[in-house]
Design an enzyme around this catalytic site. Structure first.
Site, PDB file in Angstrom:
ATOM      1  N   TRP A 156      21.470 -37.838 -22.567  1.00  0.00           N
ATOM      2  CA  TRP A 156      22.843 -38.184 -22.954  1.00  0.00           C
ATOM      3  C   TRP A 156      23.107 -37.738 -24.391  1.00  0.00           C
ATOM      4  O   TRP A 156      22.581 -38.332 -25.331  1.00  0.00           O
ATOM      5  CB  TRP A 156      23.052 -39.694 -22.834  1.00  0.00           C
ATOM      6  N   HIS A 176      27.724 -43.545 -20.834  1.00  0.00           N
ATOM      7  CA  HIS A 176      27.840 -43.844 -19.406  1.00  0.00           C
ATOM      8  C   HIS A 176      28.308 -45.285 -19.243  1.00  0.00           C
ATOM      9  O   HIS A 176      28.418 -46.019 -20.240  1.00  0.00           O
ATOM     10  CB  HIS A 176      26.519 -43.583 -18.666  1.00  0.00           C
ATOM     11  N   ARG A 202      30.754 -37.886 -24.432  1.00  0.00           N
ATOM     12  CA  ARG A 202      29.517 -37.174 -24.766  1.00  0.00           C
ATOM     13  C   ARG A 202      29.782 -36.057 -25.749  1.00  0.00           C
ATOM     14  O   ARG A 202      30.835 -35.413 -25.714  1.00  0.00           O
ATOM     15  CB  ARG A 202      28.851 -36.615 -23.514  1.00  0.00           C
ATOM     16  N   GLN A 216      33.584 -42.744 -15.498  1.00  0.00           N
ATOM     17  CA  GLN A 216      32.459 -43.020 -14.606  1.00  0.00           C
ATOM     18  C   GLN A 216      32.769 -44.302 -13.866  1.00  0.00           C
ATOM     19  O   GLN A 216      33.582 -45.117 -14.325  1.00  0.00           O
ATOM     20  CB  GLN A 216      31.155 -43.219 -15.389  1.00  0.00           C
ATOM     21  N   VAL A 259      16.202 -47.176 -13.325  1.00  0.00           N
ATOM     22  CA  VAL A 259      15.971 -47.463 -11.898  1.00  0.00           C
ATOM     23  C   VAL A 259      14.587 -46.969 -11.476  1.00  0.00           C
ATOM     24  O   VAL A 259      14.056 -46.036 -12.070  1.00  0.00           O
ATOM     25  CB  VAL A 259      17.057 -46.802 -10.999  1.00  0.00           C
ATOM     26  N   ALA A 313      21.586 -49.969  -8.147  1.00  0.00           N
ATOM     27  CA  ALA A 313      22.660 -49.558  -9.055  1.00  0.00           C
ATOM     28  C   ALA A 313      23.016 -48.125  -8.717  1.00  0.00           C
ATOM     29  O   ALA A 313      22.226 -47.395  -8.116  1.00  0.00           O
ATOM     30  CB  ALA A 313      22.203 -49.661 -10.506  1.00  0.00           C
TER      31      ALA A 313
END
Ligand code: DAH
Length: 345
Positions: A156, A176, A202, A216, A259, A313
């Site tokens: 990112w 995000h 970004r 998003q 995740v 998620a």
């Protein structure tokens, strides 16, 4: 010798009848009743007359004066009424004239897409929540299992408000919507089912597929006994709703620090039905989001016991989805404010 009172009166009344405009009434008044008007001239002679005559003529002259004044007032009323009727008739609204329609605004295509996607999840029991665009490093990275100096931060490119080199508590524009996972879990106990639409930023050179600001939509579901099958089932349903019944989905391993396991989800290409084209780069598949099972470290950070609770998620870019859905070939169109583009939605 001035004219006879009766003659003056009759002439005056006759003339008055022929007058059709208010402004000419005043000329008439001056001519008969004004300071050097004809009737006034008669009244002026009275002083020189013997008493009897003076009385008689005075009475007739005064009666004539009153009669003319009354006639004047009445005539003025009639004329004004006529003028009003004329102007109403002249300015009448033509109800048969076609109306000019006022330009109507509409929702921006990004907003429409965001709403459509959120609605798909709302019908599956998710709540919509929103969060700050100016965010702490803690929520954007740290609590998402991306510590300072972790190489995953390179995923990112960040617009810093106060960078880590300058601050104990660095601040940034969120890159995000994932930080909202942490904010939501900090404030609630499971079960959690939320979708989070919002703007992200970004530090990026823009091109046809990259913008420095974009939307998003984040999703999060945490409860006891949530499994990867729930992730697949939920996102499969979502794909059917947005891209049409019968759409196939594919999950492949991917890496996101928050995740484990992490995946990316693709749908079968609806342009070529899977045979290969420019849009799917001949693969037959189009990637539409990242997802995964919430990392135990993230659960621990918000005080959830990862032995009791599990969750999934996901995160996606609604503009990218709109591009696929409507065949838009440049993401910059969404922020260029070109009405020729916007009016098509
Ligand atoms: N936040 C990720 C990004 O911006 C997208 C994402 C991937 C969100 C996986 C998730 C997830 O919640 O599980 O690239």
């Amino acid at each position: 010798m001035p004219d006879d009172v009766e003659t003056i009166k009759n002439e005056a009344l006759k003339e008055l009848e022929s007058i059709g405009e208010v402004k000419r009434l005043d000329e008439w008044r001056v001519a008969y009743l004004g300071r050097s008007g004809r009737l006034t001239a008669v009244l002026r002679t009275l002083g020189a007359l013997p008493l009897e005559e003076r009385r008689a003529l005075g009475q007739r002259a005064n009666e004539a004066k009153t009669a003319l004044e009354e006639a004047l007032a009445q005539r003025e009323g009639v004329i004004r009424e006529q003028e009003m009727a004329q102007s109403v008739a002249a300015g009448r609204i033509d109800v048969t004239l076609p109306g000019r329609s006022a330009p109507l605004g509409r929702l921006h295509p990004s907003t429409q897409m965001v709403r459509e996607i959120c609605d798909a999840f709302v019908t599956m029991g998710f709540q919509v929540v929103e969060g700050p665009e100016v965010e702490w490093d803690y929520y954007n990275f740290e609590a998402l299992n991306i510590p300072k100096d972790h190489p995953a931060r390179d995923m990112w490119d960040t617009l810093w408000i106060t960078p880590p080199s300058e601050s104990e508590r660095p601040m940034l524009l969120r890159t995000h919507t994932s930080p909202m996972q942490v904010r939501v879990m900090e404030k609630t106990r499971p079960p959690v089912r939320v979708v989070v639409p919002g703007k992200c930023y970004r530090y990026e050179a823009t091109d046809a597929t990259h913008e420095s600001q974009f939307y998003q939509i984040e999703g999060l579901a945490v409860d006891e006994n949530i499994t990867f099958a729930d992730l697949k089932g939920t996102l499969y349903q979502f794909a059917q709703r947005i891209f049409g019944q019968g759409r196939k989905v594919r999950f492949r391993c991917d890496y996101f620090p928050f995740v484990e396991p992490g995946v990316d989800m693709s749908i079968d290409c609806f342009f070529c039905e899977g045979s290969g084209c420019r849009i799917c780069k001949d693969s037959g598949w189009i990637e539409i989001m990242g997802a995964g099972m919430v990392h135990p470290n993230v659960l621990r950070k918000v005080g959830y016991d990862p032995e009791v609770y599990t969750g999934f998620a996901f995160g996606m870019g609604p503009e990218r989805i709109a591009m696929l859905k409507y065949g838009i070939d440049d993401i910059r169109l969404f922020y260029a404010n070109d009405l020729r583009f916007l009016r098509q939605f």
